[in-house]
Design a protein around this motif. Structure first.
Motif, mmCIF file in Angstrom:
data_model
loop_
_atom_site.group_PDB
_atom_site.id
_atom_site.type_symbol
_atom_site.label_atom_id
_atom_site.label_comp_id
_atom_site.label_asym_id
_atom_site.label_seq_id
_atom_site.Cartn_x
_atom_site.Cartn_y
_atom_site.Cartn_z
ATOM 1 N N ALA A 65 0.834 -1.204 0.000
ATOM 2 C CA ALA A 65 0.000 0.000 0.000
ATOM 3 C C ALA A 65 0.870 1.255 0.000
ATOM 4 O O ALA A 65 0.571 2.229 -0.697
ATOM 5 N N LYS A 70 -0.962 4.525 -1.331
ATOM 6 C CA LYS A 70 -2.244 4.452 -0.619
ATOM 7 C C LYS A 70 -2.017 4.638 0.871
ATOM 8 O O LYS A 70 -1.008 4.211 1.422
ATOM 9 N N LEU A 72 -4.612 3.704 3.045
ATOM 10 C CA LEU A 72 -5.398 2.632 3.644
ATOM 11 C C LEU A 72 -5.125 1.324 2.909
ATOM 12 O O LEU A 72 -4.890 1.313 1.703
ATOM 13 N N GLY A 74 -6.320 -1.972 1.275
ATOM 14 C CA GLY A 74 -7.529 -2.505 0.654
ATOM 15 C C GLY A 74 -7.311 -3.929 0.198
ATOM 16 O O GLY A 74 -6.210 -4.487 0.282
ATOM 17 N N SER A 75 -8.365 -4.533 -0.312
ATOM 18 C CA SER A 75 -8.268 -5.914 -0.771
ATOM 19 C C SER A 75 -7.319 -6.044 -1.955
ATOM 20 O O SER A 75 -6.690 -7.092 -2.142
ATOM 21 N N GLU A 76 -7.181 -4.971 -2.748
ATOM 22 C CA GLU A 76 -6.263 -5.011 -3.883
ATOM 23 C C GLU A 76 -4.820 -5.172 -3.414
ATOM 24 O O GLU A 76 -4.041 -5.931 -3.995
ATOM 25 N N GLN A 77 -4.462 -4.451 -2.342
ATOM 26 C CA GLN A 77 -3.107 -4.538 -1.824
ATOM 27 C C GLN A 77 -2.838 -5.911 -1.193
ATOM 28 O O GLN A 77 -1.740 -6.453 -1.319
#
Length: 109
Positions: A65, A70, A72, A74-77
């Protein structure tokens, strides 16, 4: 009257210096009908393994992230961190193969 001091209860998680609840892991193991095969110590060991695995995943994810700018996680990270780490990728990959498909059929003689 004698001043009796009561011994303070210390949780199994605190004794093992874990953040994950050893009692909750023990509850899930007993709920899964593994209690007849396990003593009291595997729940503490499993809680430690889960905590270590979670810590490693969160560490890799926070680095992912941060590198992508980023603030925060997230599910992508999380997905990207698992894809980039070969050991974790092998651990969480989905084979989509049933155990039944892998089991050979017995000979009918």
């Amino acid at each position: 009257m004698e001043d009796k001091r009561r011994k303070q209860n210390i949780s199994r998680s605190r004794r093992a210096q874990l953040q994950f609840s050893v009692s909750l892991v023990d509850h899930f193991l007993r709920e899964g009908n593994f209690s007849q095969h396990l003593s009291a110590s595997p729940s503490g060991f499993l809680a430690g393994v889960l905590e270590s695995l979670t810590s490693n995943i969160l560490d890799l994810t926070s680095k992912e992230a941060h590198s992508s700018g980023k603030k925060l996680i997230g599910s992508e990270q999380v997905s990207q961190a698992l894809q980039n780490n070969e050991e974790l990728h092998q651990f969480v990959k989905d084979d989509n193969q049933s155990v039944v498909e892998k089991t050979p059929e017995p000979d009918k003689n």
